[in-house]
Scaffold this motif. Structure first.
Motif: not given
Ligand code: ADP
Ligand code: MG
Length: 442
Positions: A402, A435, A410, A386
């Motif tokens: 993160g 999440a 994305g 999460g």
């Molecule tokens: N299902 C998830 N569970 C936990 N953290 C998530 C989840 N989806 C996205 N995140 C957090 O959101 C951030 C941004 O996601 P995204 O915009 O898709 O960029 P990327 O996939 O390139 O890191 C991720 O790096 C992560 O920290």
């Protein structure tokens, strides 16, 4: 004076003039008729009183004069116009007259028709036995009545002029109080800068101008936020682009200087290729996002099956999920077709499910249903760690990523796609863990 102010005042005065014109015109006709009718009634009443007074005894010049000394005291005092009296017998002998020379026939003639000069009333004087002794004729001059009417009109005019002057002062006062907030707001807008330290304007008029000021404040807040976002975007973008560029530069220099050779040089070249590809992907993603946010026509909507789009998205990431031993469950309750851009929607789902695969422990659920308010809800839930506290608010920012994240574009793209469908997307922690990304399209 402002233009709105002068327009308001002009309208105000035209209105006053119109009202004045209409009332004075109607008043003129109504009051003249009313005065003539009133005079006729009064004359009739008075003539009757006189006829009764003269019904006893002989009808002679001396007796009439004697009996009518107190005529002025009779019930005639409330009338505005003065009347003249003639008392005459059946054979046209004048017994008494208020005029020096009398021409009964002429008076009668001039009491008729629309251009008449007199209002007359004639009442018989009868003896007790019913014999007609003579007649009493009372008459008033139309000229006198018109004069009174004129007098009344004059006083009406004066009161109207006074009220117009008062109205003018009130109008100017209201004009000032009405246009002052507009001028304030306009000055505030002229001096406004997005980057400046402008205070918000406060106009408490509780009317449309107050609402306008509130709207402007809201707009300026939005612009400031947008400006802030833009700044952060450029900072993050340059950081995000610098990292691969530095890796490329370092490896290329190593090869050029002869420091890196043989197998290491091959490795360096692979790094250069990988980083170039990463750069290309970032640039492509950013360009795609910019297109989504700026050109509305970039969406092409059609009625599509949501179930099919979700299943295609799941299928395209199925191999990776299988590799990682993660099960994806589709639980769809939306049966009808939904208006959407299916290519973009699929991309949004792939982004979300792709992220979930990265963070899930063993299972991902994609659930969709329609609420009572006919909104379509799609939830992507995983059983991973999460979000850290407050992270769920940042994940949609461009370039936010993160610890185990990638370039961080994305979710920004996903949000732009959902908003392009007039929908919203929110992220929160699920129960007991993992999440949840919730999409709502209504
Ligand atoms: N299902 C998830 N569970 C936990 N953290 C998530 C989840 N989806 C996205 N995140 C957090 O959101 C951030 C941004 O996601 P995204 O915009 O898709 O960029 P990327 O996939 O390139 O890191 C991720 O790096 C992560 O920290
Ligand atoms: Mg991602």
């Amino acid at each position: 004076m402002t233009k709105i102010g002068s327009k308001l005042l002009l309208t105000y005065f035209l209105l006053i003039i119109c009202i004045f014109f209409i009332t004075s015109l109607s008043f003129h006709f109504i009051s003249q008729r009313y005065l003539i009718n009133g005079t006729e009634q009064e004359l009739q009443k008075e003539a009757k009183v006189i006829s009764q007074l003269l019904s006893k005894g002989a009808l002679s010049s001396s007796s009439v004069q004697q009996k009518l000394v107190n005529r002025k005291v009779l019930a005639i005092s409330e009338r505005l116009t003065s009347s003249k009296m003639i008392i005459w017998t059946g054979n046209q002998d004048i017994i008494y007259s208020d005029l020096k020379e009398v021409n009964l026939a002429q008076i009668e003639e001039q009491s008729k028709g629309p251009g008449r000069k007199f209002v007359t009333k004639t009442v018989e004087i009868s003896a007790k036995n019913g014999r007609i002794k003579g007649y009493v004729t009372l008459f008033a001059r139309i000229e006198d009545i018109k004069e009174i009417n004129q007098l009344m009109r004059n006083s009406q005019l004066i009161s109207l002029i006074i009220s117009a002057i008062i109205a003018l002062f009130l109008g100017v006062f209201f004009e000032k109080s009405l246009t002052k907030p507009i001028r304030l707001l306009s000055a505030h807008m002229k001096n406004y800068t997005v980057r400046g330290t402008n205070k918000e304007i406060s106009i408490h008029t509780k009317d449309e101008i107050g609402e306008l000021a509130d709207s402007f404040n809201a707009l300026s807040r939005k612009m400031k936020r947008y400006d802030e976002d833009q700044k952060v975007f450029f900072q993050n973008a340059s950081h995000e682009l610098k990292t691969p560029l530095m890796a490329i530069q370092g490896n290329a220099e190593g090869i050029l200087d002869g420091v890196v050779t043989g197998e290491d040089a091959k490795h360096s070249l692979n790094v250069i290729i990988a980083e170039s590809q990463r750069l290309k992907k970032i640039v492509e993603s950013v360009t795609y996002l910019a297109k989504l946010e700026s050109i509305e026509e970039s969406f092409s909507f059609a009625e599509e099956s949501l179930d099919r789009v979700i299943r295609e998205a799941v299928e395209s990431v199925g191999a990776i999920a299988e590799q990682r031993g993660i099960e994806i469950l589709v639980d769809n309750h939306v049966t009808g077709k939904v208006l959407m851009d299916c290519e973009k929607m699929k991309r949004a789902f792939i982004n979300l499910i792709g992220n979930a695969i990265r963070y899930a422990e063993s299972k991902i659920v994609v659930k969709s249903f329609v609420t009572g308010g006919k909104e379509i809800i799609i939830e992507i839930t995983d059983d991973g760690a999460g979000f850290a506290a407050g992270e769920e608010l940042k994940v949609f920012q461009r370039f936010y990523s993160g610890d185990a994240g990638g370039s961080g574009i994305g979710l920004a793209i996903t949000k732009a796609i959902i908003e392009g469908h007039n929908g919203t997307i929110t992220a929160f922690n699920g129960q007991p863990k993992g999440a949840v990304f919730q999409i709502c399209i209504g």
